[in-house]
Design a protein around this motif. Sequence first.
Motif, mmCIF file in Angstrom:
data_model
loop_
_atom_site.group_PDB
_atom_site.id
_atom_site.type_symbol
_atom_site.label_atom_id
_atom_site.label_comp_id
_atom_site.label_asym_id
_atom_site.label_seq_id
_atom_site.Cartn_x
_atom_site.Cartn_y
_atom_site.Cartn_z
ATOM 1 N N LYS A 174 0.790 -1.234 -0.148
ATOM 2 C CA LYS A 174 0.095 -0.007 -0.014
ATOM 3 C C LYS A 174 0.884 1.257 -0.061
ATOM 4 O O LYS A 174 0.517 2.409 -0.635
ATOM 5 C CB LYS A 174 -0.828 0.226 1.179
ATOM 6 C CG LYS A 174 -1.999 -1.134 1.163
ATOM 7 C CD LYS A 174 -2.883 -1.060 2.298
ATOM 8 C CE LYS A 174 -3.905 -0.074 2.272
ATOM 9 N NZ LYS A 174 -5.044 -0.137 3.293
ATOM 10 N N LYS A 175 1.958 1.230 0.603
ATOM 11 C CA LYS A 175 2.956 2.445 0.622
ATOM 12 C C LYS A 175 3.457 2.660 -0.615
ATOM 13 O O LYS A 175 3.737 3.817 -0.879
ATOM 14 C CB LYS A 175 4.012 2.012 1.758
ATOM 15 C CG LYS A 175 4.931 3.363 2.070
ATOM 16 C CD LYS A 175 3.939 4.081 2.999
ATOM 17 C CE LYS A 175 4.974 5.336 3.611
ATOM 18 N NZ LYS A 175 3.994 6.183 4.223
ATOM 19 N N LYS A 222 0.957 3.592 -5.299
ATOM 20 C CA LYS A 222 0.399 4.424 -6.116
ATOM 21 C C LYS A 222 1.348 5.101 -6.690
ATOM 22 O O LYS A 222 1.434 5.406 -7.772
ATOM 23 C CB LYS A 222 -0.213 5.420 -4.708
ATOM 24 C CG LYS A 222 -0.822 6.829 -5.428
ATOM 25 C CD LYS A 222 -1.733 7.494 -4.582
ATOM 26 C CE LYS A 222 -1.443 8.045 -3.551
ATOM 27 N NZ LYS A 222 -2.252 8.897 -2.788
ATOM 28 N N ARG A 224 0.259 5.181 -10.813
ATOM 29 C CA ARG A 224 -0.662 6.659 -10.981
ATOM 30 C C ARG A 224 -0.231 7.205 -12.302
ATOM 31 O O ARG A 224 -1.186 7.541 -13.144
ATOM 32 C CB ARG A 224 -0.485 7.675 -10.061
ATOM 33 C CG ARG A 224 1.023 8.317 -10.031
ATOM 34 C CD ARG A 224 1.367 9.249 -8.885
ATOM 35 N NE ARG A 224 0.335 10.217 -8.555
ATOM 36 C CZ ARG A 224 0.231 10.713 -7.560
ATOM 37 N NH1 ARG A 224 1.493 10.474 -6.619
ATOM 38 N NH2 ARG A 224 -0.801 11.619 -7.313
ATOM 39 N N GLY A 231 -4.193 9.349 -9.051
ATOM 40 C CA GLY A 231 -3.649 8.787 -7.531
ATOM 41 C C GLY A 231 -5.063 8.311 -6.693
ATOM 42 O O GLY A 231 -4.718 7.501 -5.918
ATOM 43 N N SER A 232 -5.981 9.352 -6.605
ATOM 44 C CA SER A 232 -7.090 8.973 -5.808
ATOM 45 C C SER A 232 -7.865 7.451 -6.346
ATOM 46 O O SER A 232 -8.340 6.718 -5.580
ATOM 47 C CB SER A 232 -8.144 10.040 -6.158
ATOM 48 O OG SER A 232 -7.769 11.256 -5.833
ATOM 49 N N THR A 238 -6.011 4.636 -5.203
ATOM 50 C CA THR A 238 -6.162 4.525 -3.871
ATOM 51 C C THR A 238 -7.391 3.814 -3.413
ATOM 52 O O THR A 238 -7.776 2.903 -2.677
ATOM 53 C CB THR A 238 -6.164 5.943 -3.034
ATOM 54 O OG1 THR A 238 -5.191 6.533 -3.250
ATOM 55 C CG2 THR A 238 -6.343 5.666 -1.453
ATOM 56 N N GLN A 239 -8.614 4.187 -4.411
ATOM 57 C CA GLN A 239 -10.051 3.617 -4.221
ATOM 58 C C GLN A 239 -9.893 2.066 -4.561
ATOM 59 O O GLN A 239 -10.362 1.273 -3.749
ATOM 60 C CB GLN A 239 -10.725 4.296 -5.437
ATOM 61 C CG GLN A 239 -11.508 5.626 -4.801
ATOM 62 C CD GLN A 239 -12.353 6.291 -5.904
ATOM 63 O OE1 GLN A 239 -12.906 5.476 -6.687
ATOM 64 N NE2 GLN A 239 -12.546 7.398 -5.587
ATOM 65 N N ASP A 248 -7.889 0.226 -1.796
ATOM 66 C CA ASP A 248 -8.628 0.025 -0.690
ATOM 67 C C ASP A 248 -9.622 -1.205 -0.592
ATOM 68 O O ASP A 248 -9.916 -1.869 0.282
ATOM 69 C CB ASP A 248 -9.315 1.433 -0.132
ATOM 70 C CG ASP A 248 -8.280 2.390 0.245
ATOM 71 O OD1 ASP A 248 -7.171 1.888 0.625
ATOM 72 O OD2 ASP A 248 -8.816 3.498 0.458
ATOM 73 N N SER A 285 -8.956 -1.106 3.758
ATOM 74 C CA SER A 285 -8.848 0.274 3.953
ATOM 75 C C SER A 285 -8.250 0.729 5.400
ATOM 76 O O SER A 285 -8.051 1.867 5.670
ATOM 77 C CB SER A 285 -10.041 1.216 3.816
ATOM 78 O OG SER A 285 -10.992 0.719 4.770
#
Length: 328
Positions: A292-293, A296, A300, A314-315, A318-319, A322, A327
């Motif tokens: 997770k780190k 992105k 991206r 980027g969002s 993330t979606q 998660d 999440s």
Amino acid sequence: MKLALILNVIDPKIGGVMIMGDRGTGKSTTIRAIADLLPEIEVAADDLFNSHASNYDLMSDIIKQKIEQGINISTEFIKVPMIDLPLGATEDRLCGTIDIEKALNEGIKTFEPGLLAKANRGILYVDEVNLLDDHLVDILLDSSASGWNTVEREGISIRHPSRFVLVGSGNPEEGELRPQLLDRFGMHAEIRTVKDPSLRVQIVEQRSDFDKDPYSCIEKFEKRQCQLKSDIVLAQNRLSNVNIDYDLRVKISEICGLLNVDGLRGDIVTNRAAKAFAAYHNNDKVDVKDVKKVIKLCLRHRLRKDPLDTIDSGSKVTQVVDDILGSE
């Protein structure tokens, strides 16, 4: 930005970093500073291409011939090369060309190495990479894909290794980057200007202290820098022992599939970056937090751009992350 650069130092096979952001946010300063964190490398003495003395993939043809003839190769330790590629560079300066001075004075055809030769086993940095001429972009694409640079000039034919970490920076307002080149960068970091007033004051004060007395400022941070250098060396040594579970690899590929990432570079880079991050944090096994780190940073810039889509890439990453990894 700092994390992406450190992970590329730990594992150069990640494929470099593209850093896009506002003017005056310290992109170039940070990239040039990374050279001081790199451990020295062993190269064949008096070799134009920083050849490795025992690794065939990182050897020039000249060194290979010497080894085949049984000639003993002497070595020396040098700092990892940090080469700047200026926007106005010519093709000859980048690839190398015939040495005119020797040709005129001695009548001998010899090769004068270019920036790709000097950057072998080091870092090639392109500032304002989105303004780079297309013919230079094509050369960079070719050499970064194959790891070799081939020069055919005025009766000279030279092929030499050109393995480098490609680092680029730029301001998105000044133009987009060609998708083919953007895809070559392993990771992509976006930098925004700091909004917090107290943090801005801290940055201004540090800059003023450095301008007044650079040496005492360097001395102040020397201990932390040595610690970071030591952590990087330990992570490099630990990297080959780091494992990533099959189930986690499947989840990474599932995320890439859901995001419609073209090709498999996204999967490969995310796996490598997660392993480097685990090694950096003294772990022998990659867990979900590690993925997770870094994911992105790895994905991206690989998403297809939809002109009607208002959501930031980027969002979007993330979606999906998660949804697949949770999440927490």
